[in-house]
Design an enzyme around this catalytic site. Structure first.
Site, PDB file in Angstrom:
ATOM      1  N   PHE A  36       1.961 -17.457  18.344  1.00  0.00           N
ATOM      2  CA  PHE A  36       0.926 -18.290  17.309  1.00  0.00           C
ATOM      3  C   PHE A  36       0.272 -19.222  18.278  1.00  0.00           C
ATOM      4  CE2 PHE A  36       4.881 -16.968  15.113  1.00  0.00           C
ATOM      5  CZ  PHE A  36       4.242 -16.387  14.046  1.00  0.00           C
TER       6      PHE A  36
ATOM      7  N   HIS B 286     -10.791  -2.698  11.562  1.00  0.00           N
ATOM      8  CA  HIS B 286      -9.637  -3.337  10.753  1.00  0.00           C
ATOM      9  C   HIS B 286      -9.512  -4.488  11.897  1.00  0.00           C
ATOM     10  CE1 HIS B 286      -5.169  -3.390   9.239  1.00  0.00           C
ATOM     11  NE2 HIS B 286      -5.897  -4.180   8.643  1.00  0.00           N
TER      12      HIS B 286
ATOM     13  N   TYR C 288      -1.169  -3.520  -6.811  1.00  0.00           N
ATOM     14  CA  TYR C 288      -1.094  -4.065  -5.671  1.00  0.00           C
ATOM     15  C   TYR C 288      -2.459  -4.380  -4.922  1.00  0.00           C
ATOM     16  CZ  TYR C 288      -0.337  -5.235  -0.818  1.00  0.00           C
ATOM     17  OH  TYR C 288      -0.352  -5.698   0.681  1.00  0.00           O
ATOM     18  N   GLY C 289      -2.785  -5.449  -4.297  1.00  0.00           N
ATOM     19  CA  GLY C 289      -3.822  -5.613  -3.543  1.00  0.00           C
ATOM     20  C   GLY C 289      -4.665  -4.490  -2.749  1.00  0.00           C
TER      21      GLY C 289
ATOM     22  N   LYS D  91      -9.485  -2.577   1.562  1.00  0.00           N
ATOM     23  CA  LYS D  91      -9.389  -1.348   2.519  1.00  0.00           C
ATOM     24  C   LYS D  91     -10.011  -0.151   1.937  1.00  0.00           C
ATOM     25  CE  LYS D  91      -5.819  -3.856   4.482  1.00  0.00           C
ATOM     26  NZ  LYS D  91      -6.017  -4.510   6.033  1.00  0.00           N
TER      27      LYS D  91
ATOM     28  N   CYS E 222       0.655  -7.607  11.560  1.00  0.00           N
ATOM     29  CA  CYS E 222       0.940  -7.732  12.847  1.00  0.00           C
ATOM     30  C   CYS E 222       0.210  -9.054  13.542  1.00  0.00           C
ATOM     31  CB  CYS E 222       0.893  -6.361  13.776  1.00  0.00           C
ATOM     32  SG  CYS E 222       1.654  -5.008  13.225  1.00  0.00           S
ATOM     33  N   GLY E 223      -0.493  -9.766  12.751  1.00  0.00           N
ATOM     34  CA  GLY E 223      -0.907 -10.894  13.350  1.00  0.00           C
ATOM     35  C   GLY E 223      -2.253 -11.270  13.355  1.00  0.00           C
TER      36      GLY E 223
ATOM     37  N   ARG F 212       2.230 -12.204  -0.756  1.00  0.00           N
ATOM     38  CA  ARG F 212       0.818 -12.407  -0.277  1.00  0.00           C
ATOM     39  C   ARG F 212       0.404 -13.844  -0.800  1.00  0.00           C
ATOM     40  NH1 ARG F 212      -1.450  -8.832   3.850  1.00  0.00           N
ATOM     41  NH2 ARG F 212      -0.156  -7.221   4.059  1.00  0.00           N
TER      42      ARG F 212
ATOM     43  N   ARG G 124       0.670  -1.175   0.033  1.00  0.00           N
ATOM     44  CA  ARG G 124       0.127  -0.183  -0.031  1.00  0.00           C
ATOM     45  C   ARG G 124       0.669   1.285  -0.204  1.00  0.00           C
ATOM     46  NH1 ARG G 124      -1.937   0.584   4.323  1.00  0.00           N
ATOM     47  NH2 ARG G 124      -1.257  -1.387   5.528  1.00  0.00           N
TER      48      ARG G 124
ATOM     49  N   SER H  89      -1.428  -3.670   9.857  1.00  0.00           N
ATOM     50  CA  SER H  89      -1.241  -4.812   8.834  1.00  0.00           C
ATOM     51  C   SER H  89       0.044  -5.411   9.240  1.00  0.00           C
ATOM     52  CB  SER H  89      -1.100  -4.014   7.605  1.00  0.00           C
ATOM     53  OG  SER H  89      -2.254  -3.589   7.211  1.00  0.00           O
TER      54      SER H  89
ATOM     55  N   ASP I  69      -9.342  -9.978   8.784  1.00  0.00           N
ATOM     56  CA  ASP I  69      -9.216  -8.593   8.435  1.00  0.00           C
ATOM     57  C   ASP I  69      -9.890  -7.505   8.972  1.00  0.00           C
ATOM     58  OD1 ASP I  69      -6.691  -7.118   7.381  1.00  0.00           O
ATOM     59  OD2 ASP I  69      -8.247  -6.775   5.538  1.00  0.00           O
TER      60      ASP I  69
HETATM   61  P1  GDP Z   1      -2.030  -9.300   9.532  1.00  0.00           P
HETATM   62  O1  GDP Z   1      -1.267  -8.426   8.197  1.00  0.00           O
HETATM   63  O2  GDP Z   1      -2.238  -8.401  10.590  1.00  0.00           O
HETATM   64  O3  GDP Z   1      -3.078 -10.344   9.167  1.00  0.00           O
HETATM   65  O4  GDP Z   1      -0.639 -10.307  10.014  1.00  0.00           O
HETATM   66  P2  GDP Z   1      -0.250 -11.726   9.799  1.00  0.00           P
HETATM   67  O5  GDP Z   1      -1.022 -12.545  10.580  1.00  0.00           O
HETATM   68  O6  GDP Z   1      -0.362 -11.930   8.248  1.00  0.00           O
HETATM   69  O7  GDP Z   1       0.971 -11.772  10.396  1.00  0.00           O
HETATM   70  C1  GDP Z   1       2.262 -10.913   9.883  1.00  0.00           C
HETATM   71  C2  GDP Z   1       3.490 -11.573  10.261  1.00  0.00           C
HETATM   72  O8  GDP Z   1       3.323 -11.525  11.764  1.00  0.00           O
HETATM   73  C3  GDP Z   1       3.613 -12.976   9.742  1.00  0.00           C
HETATM   74  O9  GDP Z   1       5.103 -12.871   9.314  1.00  0.00           O
HETATM   75  C4  GDP Z   1       3.573 -13.854  11.072  1.00  0.00           C
HETATM   76  O10 GDP Z   1       4.455 -15.153  10.981  1.00  0.00           O
HETATM   77  C5  GDP Z   1       3.948 -13.049  11.951  1.00  0.00           C
HETATM   78  N1  GDP Z   1       3.206 -13.375  13.529  1.00  0.00           N
HETATM   79  C6  GDP Z   1       1.974 -13.480  13.512  1.00  0.00           C
HETATM   80  N2  GDP Z   1       1.492 -13.918  14.638  1.00  0.00           N
HETATM   81  C7  GDP Z   1       2.935 -13.787  15.458  1.00  0.00           C
HETATM   82  C8  GDP Z   1       3.135 -14.261  16.628  1.00  0.00           C
HETATM   83  O11 GDP Z   1       2.151 -14.674  17.761  1.00  0.00           O
HETATM   84  N3  GDP Z   1       4.365 -13.942  17.356  1.00  0.00           N
HETATM   85  C9  GDP Z   1       5.235 -13.698  16.284  1.00  0.00           C
HETATM   86  N4  GDP Z   1       6.501 -13.678  16.650  1.00  0.00           N
HETATM   87  N5  GDP Z   1       4.894 -13.392  15.107  1.00  0.00           N
HETATM   88  C10 GDP Z   1       3.709 -13.422  14.498  1.00  0.00           C
HETATM   89  P1  PGA Z   2      -3.196  -6.408   6.051  1.00  0.00           P
HETATM   90  O1  PGA Z   2      -3.655  -5.669   4.586  1.00  0.00           O
HETATM   91  O2  PGA Z   2      -1.688  -6.608   6.050  1.00  0.00           O
HETATM   92  O3  PGA Z   2      -3.770  -6.113   7.198  1.00  0.00           O
HETATM   93  O4  PGA Z   2      -3.603  -7.780   5.757  1.00  0.00           O
HETATM   94  C1  PGA Z   2      -3.703  -5.826   3.275  1.00  0.00           C
HETATM   95  C2  PGA Z   2      -3.019  -4.796   2.664  1.00  0.00           C
HETATM   96  O5  PGA Z   2      -1.855  -4.403   2.597  1.00  0.00           O
HETATM   97  O6  PGA Z   2      -3.794  -3.972   2.033  1.00  0.00           O
HETATM   98 MN    MN Z   3      -4.012 -10.539   7.071  1.00  0.00          MN
END
Ligand code: GDP
Ligand code: PGA
Ligand code: MN
Length: 605
Positions: free
Chosen positions: A513, A246, A217-218, A226, A270-271, A386, A77, A268, A293
């Site tokens: 995790f 979000h 890009y998405g 978004k 962050c898990g 992604r 983004r 984004s 999301d």
């Molecule tokens: P989103 O964009 O908020 O959906 O985030 P994701 O679930 O795709 O996670 C983004 C990154 O953070 C990935 O590389 C994950 O492996 C990492 N991650 C997610 N949850 C955890 C966790 O509980 N601990 C750690 N250390 N890394 C995490």
């Molecule tokens: P996300 O967002 O990282 O919260 O999954 C997707 C995006 O980059 O638009």
């Molecule tokens: Mn996500």
């Protein structure tokens, strides 16, 4: 210039007029109305393969799936090119880039003039959420990218049934116009990933319009996500007293069979997707995903907040997703029907990314198309690469996902990446305190947006890049929501931090995790009244021994480190929070000053 020809049309008068207007401006070779049929999508996938945008993966490894590599400049983004073009600048507020709608539309109209020359213009009718929701949330995306069409097919409910409903109801809809900004003028040859150095991701909240230019890009190009479901929808939600957030939505069933629904707002990368797909390491606990999301929350007749996931697919960060961290994501993409962008390609027609397996493949084609070996000294996949995959393929999808009116939320989590300061988990005292914690949420920046990575920034409710109006009014809207229901019916609010590091050796203090289920268990025990907590200046943390660490290779001392509220760190944090709140100026709700004063007093005591 070739004459514009349409393959079909619509009896929705407003839609037909808009499509004609855009076609006249952008001068595509032809106009195609997307029905969403399997044959149509297959045809587009074949065209993308022929164009070199897609590589088809081996049918025995990932059926009906494709690999794509973007232009190296078009990977995330673009927040500095994203605009909230409200009539008045103050309505966009200090967190958004603003331009007057007329001025921005003038600039972009010039860019759009002839921008689809030599290309097909696709019209994608879609609905965010359910077609049979009380108030179906329609949208139409016009795009000159087949990659966008096939991605939208995965990410949203699109096509024929949506258009028919829009015609029957002569429904109003959000207009999303997208172009990659790469006209094939004078027979110019196409490239694998057309895009432009000039990018605009523009939102007109008052007229519910999105104009996107220059990126494929998405987050910039799949306008239902978004752009609509957060930026435009947040403005709608303010007007209609609901919430567009979000947030992931997770269903948890305890060993005794009690069910809880938890929403979580993390910036984004962050898990969110990982928590939504959690495989609990605690015996007897079952997790199911409702959303990963975006959550749209409305009050039900019983006065509780109900959340729906408006999306149809998952657009997840690939790196770090593997058998050990997120087996449910692996099970989801293994079924195929997926698009992988900016990951690496294996020699046998499959995909790989950092963290998928412990052992690295001996040879890959990396996301830039180069030969890659473990000795290459670079990552094989872009950090924001992604997977785009149908949500229904996830083996732990909750049946409530199909519930048009959603699920009642028991708790809301705010989280981010913080190496220091923020404890693993704490509970806020009440709704307003929770809103304060959300409004002052912070995280280290990630690769999900173009720019520096790892810098701490404030990210209110993880919505910093997505609030479609003034951030002060947004915080106030949260406070207003809190006044609509009895305190007992509102979700309880928690902050979590899976990313705290050991000050000595820099390692993660918490395994994260699947083990995050231990934190969720404590939260549910708090909701039920059985979980023990201790007061700290910032909120209530688990009492010693209250967090279930059975089977975890962690000492009491390490758990204490993860939960610590450190006076020195919070003294620094307080200064940063004050600085942040000052930016809201007169738009800061007074309740936030009250909460700040309380935090200060608690830290002084
Ligand atoms: P989103 O964009 O908020 O959906 O985030 P994701 O679930 O795709 O996670 C983004 C990154 O953070 C990935 O590389 C994950 O492996 C990492 N991650 C997610 N949850 C955890 C966790 O509980 N601990 C750690 N250390 N890394 C995490
Ligand atoms: P996300 O967002 O990282 O919260 O999954 C997707 C995006 O980059 O638009
Ligand atoms: Mn996500």
């Amino acid at each position: 210039m070739t004459a514009t020809s349409a393959t079909t049309g619509t009896t929705n008068a407003a839609l037909q007029a808009w499509v004609d207007e855009v076609a006249a401006l952008t001068t595509p070779e032809k106009v195609v109305w997307i029905t969403g049929s399997d044959e149509e999508i297959q045809g587009l996938n074949d065209e993308l393969v022929a164009a070199g945008t897609f590589v088809k993966l081996d049918e025995s490894k990932k059926p009906n799936s494709y690999w794509a590599a973007s232009d190296p400049s078009d990977v995330a983004r673009v927040e500095d090119r994203t605009f909230i073009a409200s009539e008045k600048e103050e309505d966009a507020g200090f967190t958004n880039n603003w331009m007057a709608p007329a001025e921005l539309k003038g600039i972009m109209t010039d860019l759009y003039k002839g921008c689809m020359t030599g290309r097909t213009m696709y019209v994608i009718p879609f609905v965010m959420g359910h077609l049979n929701a009380d108030q179906p949330m329609y949208g139409v995306e016009i795009t000159d990218s087949a990659y966008v069409v096939v991605s939208m097919k995965i990410m949203a409910r699109i096509g024929e049934p949506v258009l028919r409903a829009m015609e029957e109801q002569q429904a109003s809809f959000v207009k999303g116009l997208h172009s990659v900004g790469y006209p094939l003028t004078d027979g110019k040859a196409d490239v694998k990933w057309p895009c432009s150095d000039t990018k605009y991701i523009a939102h007109f909240p008052e007229t519910r319009e999105i104009w996107s230019y220059g990126s494929g890009y998405g987050g910039n190009a799949l306008l239902g996500k978004k752009c609509y479901a957060l930026r435009i929808a947040s403005a709608m939600a303010r007007d209609e007293m609901w919430m567009a957030e979000h947030m992931l939505i997770l269903k948890l069933t305890s060993p005794t069979g009690s069910k809880h629904y938890i929403a979580g707002a993390f910036p984004s990368a962050c898990g969110k997707t990982n928590l939504a797909m959690i495989d609990p390491t605690l015996e007897g606990w079952q997790a199911e995903m409702v959303g990963d999301d975006i959550a749209w929350m409305r009050f039900g007749k019983d006065g509780r907040l109900y959340a729906v996931n408006p999306e149809f697919g998952l657009f997840g960060v690939a790196p770090g997703t593997g058998e050990n961290t997120n087996p449910n994501a692996m099970r989801t993409v293994e079924q195929g029907n997926s698009i992988f962008t900016n990951v690496a390609l294996t020699d046998d027609g499959d995909v790989w990314w950092e963290g998928m397996t412990d052992e690295k493949p001996a040879h890959l084609t990396d996301w830039k198309g180069n030969d890659w070996t473990p000795e290459s000294g670079v990552v094989s996949s872009h950090p924001n690469s992604r997977f785009c995959t149908p949500a229904k393929q996830c083996p732990m999808m909750a049946e409530e996902y199909d519930e048009p009116n959603g699920v009642p939320i028991d708790a809301i989590l705010f989280g981010g990446r913080r190496k220091t300061t923020v404890p693993l988990v704490y509970e806020t005292r009440d709704w307003n305190h929770g809103v304060f914690v959300g409004a002052t949420l912070s995280s280290e920046t990630t690769a999900a947006a173009v720019g520096a990575v790892g810098v701490v920034r404030r990210d209110p409710m993880a919505m910093l890049p997505f609030i479609g109006y003034n951030a002060g009014d947004y915080v106030n809207h949260w406070l207003e929501i809190g006044k609509q229901a009895d305190a007992a019916k509102l979700p309880k609010i928690y902050q979590v931090n899976w990313f705290r590091r050991d000050r000595e050796d820099g390692s993660f203090l918490w395994p994260g995790f699947g083990d995050n289920a231990r934190v969720l268990k404590w939260i549910i025990e708090r909701l039920d009244g059985s979980g023990e907590g201790v007061d700290t200046p910032v909120g209530i943390v688990p009492a010693p021994g209250a967090l279930d660490t059975t089977g975890l290779d962690m000492t009491e001392e390490q758990v204490a480190k993860a939960l610590e509220v450190n006076a020195e760190e919070w003294a620094t944090e307080l200064g940063l929070i004050e600085e942040w709140l000052a930016k809201f100026g007169e738009n800061l709700p007074t309740q936030m000053q009250d909460e700040l004063a309380t935090l200060k007093a608690n830290l002084d005591a």
